[in-house]
Design an enzyme around this catalytic site. Structure first.
Site, PDB file in Angstrom:
ATOM      1  CG  ASP A   5     -46.306 -65.780   1.449  1.00  0.00           C
ATOM      2  OD1 ASP A   5     -46.705 -64.723   1.961  1.00  0.00           O
ATOM      3  OD2 ASP A   5     -46.545 -65.920  -0.123  1.00  0.00           O
TER       4      ASP A   5
HETATM    5  C1  GLC Z   1     -48.001 -63.048  -1.765  1.00  0.00           C
HETATM    6  C2  GLC Z   1     -48.479 -63.034  -0.148  1.00  0.00           C
HETATM    7  C3  GLC Z   1     -49.279 -63.549  -0.202  1.00  0.00           C
HETATM    8  C4  GLC Z   1     -49.980 -64.076  -1.936  1.00  0.00           C
HETATM    9  C5  GLC Z   1     -48.904 -65.540  -2.726  1.00  0.00           C
HETATM   10  C6  GLC Z   1     -49.370 -65.393  -3.972  1.00  0.00           C
HETATM   11  O1  GLC Z   1     -46.083 -62.604  -1.830  1.00  0.00           O
HETATM   12  O2  GLC Z   1     -48.036 -63.048   0.384  1.00  0.00           O
HETATM   13  O3  GLC Z   1     -50.865 -63.536   0.114  1.00  0.00           O
HETATM   14  O4  GLC Z   1     -50.612 -65.436  -1.911  1.00  0.00           O
HETATM   15  O5  GLC Z   1     -47.984 -64.075  -2.924  1.00  0.00           O
HETATM   16  O6  GLC Z   1     -49.429 -64.224  -4.992  1.00  0.00           O
END
Ligand code: GLC
Length: 727
Positions: free
Chosen positions: A257
């Site tokens: 993430d």
């Molecule tokens: C965010 C979310 C994830 C998302 C990523 C990119 O913090 O937790 O679901 O795909 O970052 O935006």
């Protein structure tokens, strides 16, 4: 370019353009490319070069990898290094319904259609990876991201997400199933430690991911922000290497993430393959090129050169990153974007996901209505913006009010706000095309609404949550189970003069409905995306006979649920300052709790009404003794006078288990479409795995000999037929 490179580049080109991703060709490409790559190229490949991209290997003709959110449509392009939208004019997308709405369809074909459709948009936008679906189990109605997930049952979430994954990947775009794992709240999501016993982990929080990997064939998985066993999941060798890649045989890439990586050794040994979003904004560390400061960048290379970390371990990451890259080469296929078919897909998914929760004869609306009064801010409020990373810039969003006007062109459709929310949509995601400011005080809004309903044929109140902070919004859990902005009082005041009131609830999570017995009809409308108003009007008018079923229990009150202590939610800081969240309720999540403990919910898991009625025949078993498998057959008859679809649900109950088990667990579902008077037989086939519980001591699934029961019904509470068998 050396001779060898020319040969390889030609080989890759040849393999790429005609291989059409035959797995063996891809493995050959991976092997050839890896053999040619320098250490610098390997290190570059496994971490981001911008907000949403990582480099390929230019020297070898391997293109960069482009990711994008997900899961309800293609996020507008951001700046290279920033979260902020780039302000492009060509990236307004088709906004699909929220995944909780998809879950409410209980329709595997619809889930595939959804994935294929949104995957076509991802392909058209040149993306290799679509960051979705989210399959984290709804452990509490207060989790801010329930709207992005697929409810409280791992079997339902797994079966539908597997189809979504197949649909997306049919476009040679990788799905990225998220957020693996035990990331079931937003409070302290980036540092909290989820304390879950093994049996609960394997029975509740892993199965949806496992099904998405083993049946869906997911090409990537996103490691979540939180800790498990006090280790950041992006460094958790137990979750990523032992379980995901070891036990399940996952051959794709683990993508962190955004900002979920915290340590070079941890990432190296823990099974992370691609590091994204570290230090949040690429340049927020103020370095010339902060991407070199990523944990799997220069620091990793230095440790390899110093012999502290092995290049073999790095090579396995590179293989998986290359495999993801090669699997997602377009081969001249361009997908499609904003097509009429995609908007039709949205409308169809929405129409199948809306759940009719109550209907005292007022629905469907008669087409010859002369005056319809539509109330509530959510009838006009844009819902596609907000909620953080799943927020979208839609090419259009038909509001509930507009949808009702479209369906009743001859009628006078009057609108009154009735209530007003207190917050604008978070700035980052409001693209300026909406302005719904309001000057009147609350009392005036209610007075105007009450005056408007005089003489109306129908009164429809569209309320619920929105995607502001502490509602259905990433990064912030809800602070209450109640509807915000004084809606309960407004709804009751209107229902007092109009007991035929139709209440439409817009939310991605269960909410309290103390007025449920005071209104004539209730629709759970989720977030429906670009075609919101049309999908809603289709159900209100009966153009679509509602067939949705709840993927999540709606308790009467939050206290009725399994979360009883702060320690369970949102958790607490322990003596060393680490945030701990204890999943003390164990496997008793959702209906497993309410059903087994005999706590009656407002609306149970699997519940949903229709404009027709269905009769179930007696369950017939292929055998009374479990051999390899048992097939259950049940005839379903449409006993009403309009066509409709029913979701027959199969639950299994272990009547003689040596351990504590839920009263029943979902192990099958089939959606069947029936003309008036028509009957069809639905079939469920299951094996021992459907009878098993996870024995943490043995670290194995165990099906104990003895008596079991199949229960087939229209919801977890409404069982229509049962039959016993033995193992
Ligand atoms: C965010 C979310 C994830 C998302 C990523 C990119 O913090 O937790 O679901 O795909 O970052 O935006």
């Amino acid at each position: 370019m050396k001779y060898g490179h020319i040969l390889l580049a030609a080989g890759l080109l040849l393999a790429g353009c005609c291989a059409h991703n035959g797995q063996k060709d891809i493995e050959k490409q991976v092997k050839d490319a890896l053999a040619q790559m320098t250490l610098n190229e390997k290190i570059a490949l496994i971490h981001a070069q911008s907000k949403f991209t990582s480099p390929g290997v230019p020297r070898l003709g391997i293109p960069e990898l482009k990711c994008d959110d997900g899961p309800h449509g293609l996020r507008p392009e951001t700046l290279w290094d920033k979260w902020a939208a780039a302000g492009q004019t060509n990236d307004s997308c088709t906004a699909y319904p929220s995944l909780t709405c998809l879950a409410a369809t209980w329709n595997k074909d619809i889930a595939y259609l959804y994935g294929r459709s949104v995957g076509e948009e991802a392909r058209y936008r040149g993306k290799n990876v679509l960051l979705g679906p989210g399959v984290n189990i709804c452990r509490t109605p207060l989790c801010g991201r329930n709207f992005e997930y697929m409810g409280e049952d791992p079997f339902l979430a797994g079966k539908l997400s597997a189809q979504y994954v197949k649909g997306v990947q049919s476009n040679k775009v990788a799905a990225c199933v998220k957020h693996f794992a035990v990331n079931n709240q937003e409070s302290h999501r980036t540092d909290g430690n989820s304390v879950v016993d093994d049996r609960t982990l394997y029975e509740i929080y892993l199965p949806a991911f496992k099904t998405a990997v083993q049946e869906g064939g997911a090409w990537s998985i996103m490691s979540s922000y939180n800790r498990y066993e006090e280790v950041f999941v992006s460094h958790s060798s137990h979750l990523l290497n032992d379980i995901l890649k070891g036990e399940w045989g996952f051959d794709g890439a683990v993508i962190s993430d955004w900002g979920a990586t915290h340590d070079t050794e941890g990432a190296a040994h823990g099974g992370l393959d691609l590091e994204f979003g570290t230090h949040t904004d690429g340049l927020s560390q103020g370095l010339a090129n902060a991407y070199d400061a990523y944990y799997m960048a220069e620091p990793y290379k230095a440790k390899i050169l110093a012999g502290e970390l092995s290049e073999d371990e790095l090579n396995e990451k590179v293989r998986r990153a290359l495999r993801l890259n090669f699997r997602t080469q377009a081969d001249g296929y361009f997908g499609s974007f904003l097509s009429p078919e995609h908007f039709a897909d949205c409308r169809r998914i929405g129409g199948e996901g809306i759940v009719l929760l109550r209907n005292e004869g007022v629905l469907p609306l008669k087409k010859d209505a002369k005056k319809i009064v539509v109330l509530g801010e959510n009838a006009i409020r844009p819902m596609i913006v907000g909620g953080q990373s799943s927020s979208l810039k839609a090419q259009h969003e038909i509001s509930p009010l507009q949808g009702i006007r479209n369906a009743f062109p001859e009628a006078e459709v009057v609108y009154e706000r009735a209530y007003y929310s207190d917050q604008p949509t978070p700035g980052n995601y409001n693209y300026g095309q909406y302005d719904i400011t309001e000057e009147r005080p609350a009392a005036k809004l209610l007075a105007d609404a009450l005056a408007a309903v005089e003489g109306a044929d129908y009164v429809i109140f569209v309320g619920g949550l929105n995607k502001n902070d502490n509602q259905d919004c990433e990064g912030r859990d809800r602070l209450s189970y109640e509807l915000p902005y004084g809606q309960n009082e407004v709804i009751e005041a209107i229902a007092a003069v109009r007991p035929d009131l139709v209440y439409v609830n817009v939310s991605g999570s269960p909410v309290a409905m103390p007025f449920a017995d005071k209104v004539a009809a209730i629709l759970q409308a989720w977030y429906l995306g670009s075609e919101t108003g049309n999908a809603l009007a289709d159900v209100l008018t009966g153009a679509v006979n509602p067939s949705g079923k709840l993927p999540v229990t709606f308790p009467v009150a939050l206290e009725d649920g399994p979360i009883k202590t702060e320690r369970q939610f949102p958790g607490f800081a322990d003596e060393k300052g680490m945030w701990q969240t204890y999943y003390d309720e164990g496997i008793y999540v959702g209906y497993r709790w309410y059903d087994t403990k005999g706590v009656k919910p407002q609306f149970p898991f699997g519940y949903g009404l229709s404009y027709t009625s269905f009769e179930y025949g007696q369950a017939k078993l292929s055998s009374k003794k479990m051999g390899k498998s048992i097939t259950v057959k049940v005839s379903i008859k449409n006993t009403g006078d309009v066509a409709g679809a029913e979701v027959a649900q199969l639950y299994i109950s272990d009547l003689e288990s040596s351990v504590d088990r839920p009263l029943k667990e979902l192990k099958g579902f089939e959606k069947v479409y029936l003309q008036p008077g028509e009957s069809k037989t639905v079939e469920f086939t299951f094996g021992r795995d459907a009878l098993s519980f996870f024995d943490a001591e043995k670290h194995a699934w165990v099906a104990e000999p003895g008596k079991f029961k199949v229960l087939v019904g229209a919801s977890s509470e409404d069982i229509r037929t049962e039959a016993e068998f033995t193992l």
